[in-house]
Design a protein around this motif. Structure first.
Motif, PDB file in Angstrom:
ATOM      1  N   GLU A   8     102.660  12.500  52.741  1.00 26.36           N
ATOM      2  CA  GLU A   8     103.520  12.093  53.982  1.00 26.36           C
ATOM      3  C   GLU A   8     104.241  11.015  53.897  1.00 26.36           C
ATOM      4  O   GLU A   8     105.502  11.070  54.515  1.00 26.36           O
ATOM      5  CB  GLU A   8     102.145  11.982  55.188  1.00 26.36           C
ATOM      6  CG  GLU A   8     101.765  13.654  55.433  1.00 26.36           C
ATOM      7  CD  GLU A   8     102.605  14.689  55.657  1.00 26.36           C
ATOM      8  OE1 GLU A   8     103.895  14.398  56.148  1.00 26.36           O
ATOM      9  OE2 GLU A   8     102.513  15.642  55.163  1.00 26.36           O
ATOM     10  N   GLU A  25     115.453   9.696  46.865  1.00 28.94           N
ATOM     11  CA  GLU A  25     115.882  10.739  46.117  1.00 28.94           C
ATOM     12  C   GLU A  25     116.706  10.537  45.047  1.00 28.94           C
ATOM     13  O   GLU A  25     116.682  11.676  44.318  1.00 28.94           O
ATOM     14  CB  GLU A  25     116.849  11.602  47.175  1.00 28.94           C
ATOM     15  CG  GLU A  25     117.995  10.753  47.954  1.00 28.94           C
ATOM     16  CD  GLU A  25     118.735  11.645  48.895  1.00 28.94           C
ATOM     17  OE1 GLU A  25     118.271  12.796  49.524  1.00 28.94           O
ATOM     18  OE2 GLU A  25     119.697  11.325  49.472  1.00 28.94           O
ATOM     19  N   TYR A  40     103.701  17.280  44.283  1.00 29.61           N
ATOM     20  CA  TYR A  40     104.920  17.111  45.280  1.00 29.61           C
ATOM     21  C   TYR A  40     106.280  16.583  44.782  1.00 29.61           C
ATOM     22  O   TYR A  40     107.192  17.158  44.778  1.00 29.61           O
ATOM     23  CB  TYR A  40     104.448  16.372  46.456  1.00 29.61           C
ATOM     24  CG  TYR A  40     105.643  15.974  47.327  1.00 29.61           C
ATOM     25  CD1 TYR A  40     106.216  16.999  48.062  1.00 29.61           C
ATOM     26  CD2 TYR A  40     106.061  14.748  47.618  1.00 29.61           C
ATOM     27  CE1 TYR A  40     107.236  16.793  48.886  1.00 29.61           C
ATOM     28  CE2 TYR A  40     107.097  14.547  48.193  1.00 29.61           C
ATOM     29  CZ  TYR A  40     107.840  15.508  49.065  1.00 29.61           C
ATOM     30  OH  TYR A  40     108.924  15.068  49.715  1.00 29.61           O
ATOM     31  N   GLU A  93     112.147  10.203  52.198  1.00 31.94           N
ATOM     32  CA  GLU A  93     112.724  10.731  51.059  1.00 31.94           C
ATOM     33  C   GLU A  93     114.121  10.638  50.717  1.00 31.94           C
ATOM     34  O   GLU A  93     114.547  10.382  49.677  1.00 31.94           O
ATOM     35  CB  GLU A  93     112.556  12.255  51.295  1.00 31.94           C
ATOM     36  CG  GLU A  93     113.147  12.804  52.527  1.00 31.94           C
ATOM     37  CD  GLU A  93     112.873  14.410  52.716  1.00 31.94           C
ATOM     38  OE1 GLU A  93     112.240  15.067  51.474  1.00 31.94           O
ATOM     39  OE2 GLU A  93     113.284  15.042  53.520  1.00 31.94           O
ATOM     40  N   ARG A 132     107.265  11.510  52.144  1.00 30.49           N
ATOM     41  CA  ARG A 132     108.239  12.523  52.794  1.00 30.49           C
ATOM     42  C   ARG A 132     108.997  11.818  53.802  1.00 30.49           C
ATOM     43  O   ARG A 132     110.107  12.076  53.875  1.00 30.49           O
ATOM     44  CB  ARG A 132     107.425  13.770  53.431  1.00 30.49           C
ATOM     45  CG  ARG A 132     107.238  14.949  52.536  1.00 30.49           C
ATOM     46  CD  ARG A 132     107.009  16.226  53.504  1.00 30.49           C
ATOM     47  NE  ARG A 132     106.790  17.313  52.506  1.00 30.49           N
ATOM     48  CZ  ARG A 132     105.536  17.564  52.475  1.00 30.49           C
ATOM     49  NH1 ARG A 132     104.500  17.264  53.177  1.00 30.49           N
ATOM     50  NH2 ARG A 132     105.250  18.870  51.592  1.00 30.49           N
ATOM     51  N   GLN A 165     110.135  17.984  43.787  1.00 31.40           N
ATOM     52  CA  GLN A 165     111.284  17.377  44.163  1.00 31.40           C
ATOM     53  C   GLN A 165     112.315  16.874  42.963  1.00 31.40           C
ATOM     54  O   GLN A 165     113.133  16.696  43.649  1.00 31.40           O
ATOM     55  CB  GLN A 165     111.168  16.612  45.244  1.00 31.40           C
ATOM     56  CG  GLN A 165     110.010  17.013  46.469  1.00 31.40           C
ATOM     57  CD  GLN A 165     110.577  17.786  47.244  1.00 31.40           C
ATOM     58  OE1 GLN A 165     111.818  17.655  47.717  1.00 31.40           O
ATOM     59  NE2 GLN A 165     110.129  19.129  47.320  1.00 31.40           N
TER      60      GLN A 165
END
Lengths: 125, 180
Positions: free
Chosen positions: A62, A72, A105, A68, A65, A109
């Motif tokens: 979390e 990135e 996760y 992000e 996220r 990504q």
């Protein structure tokens, strides 16, 4: 984002520095306290970050996220702590699971996932 | 040619290393560089199992628990040397003759000796143990040993022509070529 995983002492940071032309100052190493520097080009020691999350009762996925946009384009490094016997202490078990879920996760990504083995890089994704 | 093999416990490293050394040797001299200093019956049984495994393969056994580079002068250095294992060599160098304090120069000496074997032997196959992927906070001695063994592993993996990882008898090629 590029994710690098591998066991202890396998040359993860050294590889990141050479592949992405990073200096020591570009790398933030999680020490198990406080937030990572989300603006760093490289965040290493995600397994320590996961341990801190377990101790504070927050979900590391979390937290990632929520930030992000900041990582990135970063390089993320996590130690592979997933192949031993189930740890005896409840905290260690929770730690291993939290770090494992975080890795899964982040790998989903990532533009690339690399696993280090004895200083050699192998591309997983 | 030089080959570095690592992987988990009982993954088939020794047996692959033997096949590999046999093939590299062709009909030439082949040496099994035995590194373990047995400390109990469990160790002795393990050694007997390894001796039985390689019976009939034509290996000459050289007992070299320390100063691994000595194997080159004990045998014909143009031959093929199977070093099993890096893990035991480092342990023997760190704690010579029951020493309690770890010898801090052990890892460097061990790496230099192994790299000399890699350079000067006709062929060499090295076996190590992958002990880096569990979620345990070890004591300082064990952690030091893991870091030192990893530094030797990385030096050997960089120097060797072929690097293989074994898991349940299955081979992953990390460097070079391999085919059976």
């Amino acid at each position: 984002m590029d994710l690098i995983i591998g066991g202890a002492y396998q040359g993860k940071r050294e590889y990141a520095m050479s592949r992405f032309a990073l200096g020591e100052k570009d790398i933030f190493i999680c020490r198990g306290d406080g937030e990572p520097d989300w603006s760093a080009r490289c965040i290493a020691g995600l397994e320590s970050f996961a341990l801190r999350c377990v101790r504070e009762g927050v979900d590391p996925v979390e937290l990632f996220r929520a930030h992000e946009r900041q990582w990135e384009n970063s390089v993320l490094i996590c130690e592979d702590i997933f192949c031993g016997v189930v740890p005896l202490g409840a905290e260690n078990r929770a730690w291993r699971e939290a770090a494992g879920r975080l890795c899964a996760y982040l790998a989903s990504q990532a533009d690339s996932v690399t696993r280090m083995f004895c200083g050699l890089a192998g591309r997983l994704k | 040619m030089t080959v570095f093999i690592s992987g988990g416990v009982k993954s088939g490293k020794s047996s692959l290393a033997q096949r590999c050394a046999l093939r590299l040797a062709g009909g030439g001299k082949r040496y099994y560089v035995a590194t373990m200093l047995p400390s109990d019956d469990e160790d002795r049984a393990r050694i007997r199992r390894h001796v039985a495994d390689r019976a009939g393969m034509g290996f000459e056994t050289l007992e070299v628990p320390r100063r691994v580079e000595d194997c080159l002068s004990l045998g014909d250095h143009r031959g093929t040397f199977l070093v099993d294992s890096v893990t035991a060599l480092l342990l023997n160098e760190m704690y010579p003759d029951g020493a309690v304090e770890a010898d801090t120069g052990a890892a460097r000496r061990c790496a230099e000796g192994l790299l000399k074997v890699a350079m000067d032997a006709g062929n060499a196959v090295f076996v190590s143990d992958y002990i880096y992927s569990d979620a345990i906070k070890y004591d300082a001695f064990t952690e030091r040993y893991r870091a030192d063994l990893a530094s030797i592993d990385r030096a050997l993996a960089a120097a060797c022509d072929t690097v293989l990882e074994l898991c349940a008898g299955c081979v992953t090629v990390h460097k070079g070529v391999w085919g059976e």
